[in-house]
Design a protein around this motif. Sequence first.
Motif, PDB file in Angstrom:
ATOM      1  N   ASP A  79     -24.571  21.447  -1.036  1.00  0.00           N
ATOM      2  CA  ASP A  79     -25.638  20.444  -1.024  1.00  0.00           C
ATOM      3  C   ASP A  79     -25.178  19.126  -0.412  1.00  0.00           C
ATOM      4  OD1 ASP A  79     -27.572  22.113  -2.083  1.00  0.00           O
ATOM      5  OD2 ASP A  79     -27.285  21.431  -4.147  1.00  0.00           O
TER       6      ASP A  79
ATOM      7  N   LYS B 195     -25.795  18.934   3.308  1.00  0.00           N
ATOM      8  CA  LYS B 195     -27.176  19.065   3.783  1.00  0.00           C
ATOM      9  C   LYS B 195     -27.755  17.715   4.170  1.00  0.00           C
ATOM     10  CE  LYS B 195     -28.336  23.173   1.102  1.00  0.00           C
ATOM     11  NZ  LYS B 195     -29.203  23.700   0.043  1.00  0.00           N
ATOM     12  N   THR B 196     -28.691  17.764   5.108  1.00  0.00           N
ATOM     13  CA  THR B 196     -29.408  16.578   5.559  1.00  0.00           C
ATOM     14  C   THR B 196     -30.856  16.715   5.144  1.00  0.00           C
ATOM     15  OG1 THR B 196     -27.956  16.361   7.477  1.00  0.00           O
ATOM     16  CG2 THR B 196     -30.093  15.238   7.595  1.00  0.00           C
ATOM     17  N   LEU B 197     -31.357  15.711   4.431  1.00  0.00           N
ATOM     18  CA  LEU B 197     -32.770  15.691   4.052  1.00  0.00           C
ATOM     19  C   LEU B 197     -33.564  15.189   5.247  1.00  0.00           C
ATOM     20  CD1 LEU B 197     -34.939  16.053   1.841  1.00  0.00           C
ATOM     21  CD2 LEU B 197     -34.553  13.649   1.246  1.00  0.00           C
ATOM     22  N   LEU B 198     -34.312  16.081   5.860  1.00  0.00           N
ATOM     23  CA  LEU B 198     -35.115  15.720   7.029  1.00  0.00           C
ATOM     24  C   LEU B 198     -36.411  15.050   6.583  1.00  0.00           C
ATOM     25  CD1 LEU B 198     -35.067  15.896  10.106  1.00  0.00           C
ATOM     26  CD2 LEU B 198     -36.211  18.104   9.925  1.00  0.00           C
TER      27      LEU B 198
ATOM     28  N   ASN C 180     -34.521  20.376   3.584  1.00  0.00           N
ATOM     29  CA  ASN C 180     -33.144  19.967   3.335  1.00  0.00           C
ATOM     30  C   ASN C 180     -32.247  20.933   4.100  1.00  0.00           C
ATOM     31  OD1 ASN C 180     -31.219  18.353   2.189  1.00  0.00           O
ATOM     32  ND2 ASN C 180     -31.392  19.234   0.136  1.00  0.00           N
TER      33      ASN C 180
ATOM     34  N   ASN D  18     -28.889  22.489   6.033  1.00  0.00           N
ATOM     35  CA  ASN D  18     -27.444  22.554   6.182  1.00  0.00           C
ATOM     36  C   ASN D  18     -27.128  22.338   7.671  1.00  0.00           C
ATOM     37  OD1 ASN D  18     -27.461  25.094   7.598  1.00  0.00           O
ATOM     38  ND2 ASN D  18     -27.558  26.187   5.657  1.00  0.00           N
ATOM     39  N   PRO D  19     -25.863  22.150   8.036  1.00  0.00           N
ATOM     40  CA  PRO D  19     -25.545  21.850   9.446  1.00  0.00           C
ATOM     41  C   PRO D  19     -26.065  22.886  10.449  1.00  0.00           C
ATOM     42  CG  PRO D  19     -23.659  21.336   8.065  1.00  0.00           C
ATOM     43  CD  PRO D  19     -24.672  22.029   7.175  1.00  0.00           C
TER      44      PRO D  19
ATOM     45  N   LEU E 113     -29.836  22.405  10.757  1.00  0.00           N
ATOM     46  CA  LEU E 113     -30.112  21.171  11.486  1.00  0.00           C
ATOM     47  C   LEU E 113     -29.949  21.399  12.987  1.00  0.00           C
ATOM     48  CD1 LEU E 113     -30.814  18.153  11.277  1.00  0.00           C
ATOM     49  CD2 LEU E 113     -28.367  17.697  11.005  1.00  0.00           C
TER      50      LEU E 113
ATOM     51  N   LEU F  46     -36.150  14.080  13.480  1.00  0.00           N
ATOM     52  CA  LEU F  46     -34.755  14.176  13.934  1.00  0.00           C
ATOM     53  C   LEU F  46     -34.293  12.879  14.597  1.00  0.00           C
ATOM     54  CD1 LEU F  46     -34.815  17.809  15.366  1.00  0.00           C
ATOM     55  CD2 LEU F  46     -33.545  17.031  13.350  1.00  0.00           C
TER      56      LEU F  46
ATOM     57  N   LEU G  28     -32.861  10.331  12.364  1.00  0.00           N
ATOM     58  CA  LEU G  28     -31.497  10.586  11.888  1.00  0.00           C
ATOM     59  C   LEU G  28     -30.456   9.986  12.821  1.00  0.00           C
ATOM     60  CD1 LEU G  28     -31.730  14.340  10.833  1.00  0.00           C
ATOM     61  CD2 LEU G  28     -31.846  12.337   9.331  1.00  0.00           C
TER      62      LEU G  28
END
Length: 167
Positions: free
Chosen positions: A116, A119-122, A127, A129-130, A133, A163, A166
């Motif tokens: 977790d 992970k990146t919360l978009l 949510n 993982n690499p 993403l 995106l 980010l």
Amino acid sequence: MIVQIRVDDRLIHGQVALLWGKELNTKGIIVANDHAAQDATQAATLKMACPQGQRLLIRSVDDAIRVASDSRGASMRIFMLTQTVEDAYRVASEAPSGVVQAVNIANVGRFDRSDDAAKTLLTTGVNLNPQELEAARKLCQLDIPVIHQVGTTDPKTKVSDLLAKLG
């Protein structure tokens, strides 16, 4: 043609069963998921959740790509469900041009077993993982709309805009 690929880690559930087929005016659903294609219990559960009036195919991702690529389905309006962004990218990038009309990254990342912290919360419910993403970035480079829309009455948000925030 695949009217929409919806990435939803629950695959078929109430909202999908009751609303999305009507909204997209489809008569067929393809679940593109390697595990569901091999697990009789999960396949039976998905069949029970499938709405009446919709034809359901449960296929591995490779088989789903072959079905989507078959010219006999060109005039059919199909709704495809995947559990991961990576699977949606595989279908969208490997199917012939024009077959996939749109991708909706709706709900993903709640059930994967990756770290977790990585992970990146978009956005709410997404949510990644690499690997997911990176797949989302590659999806946005294809010549098809890639959106986030949970419910049929929710606004559509371009995933490329999410995106971009980010960096």
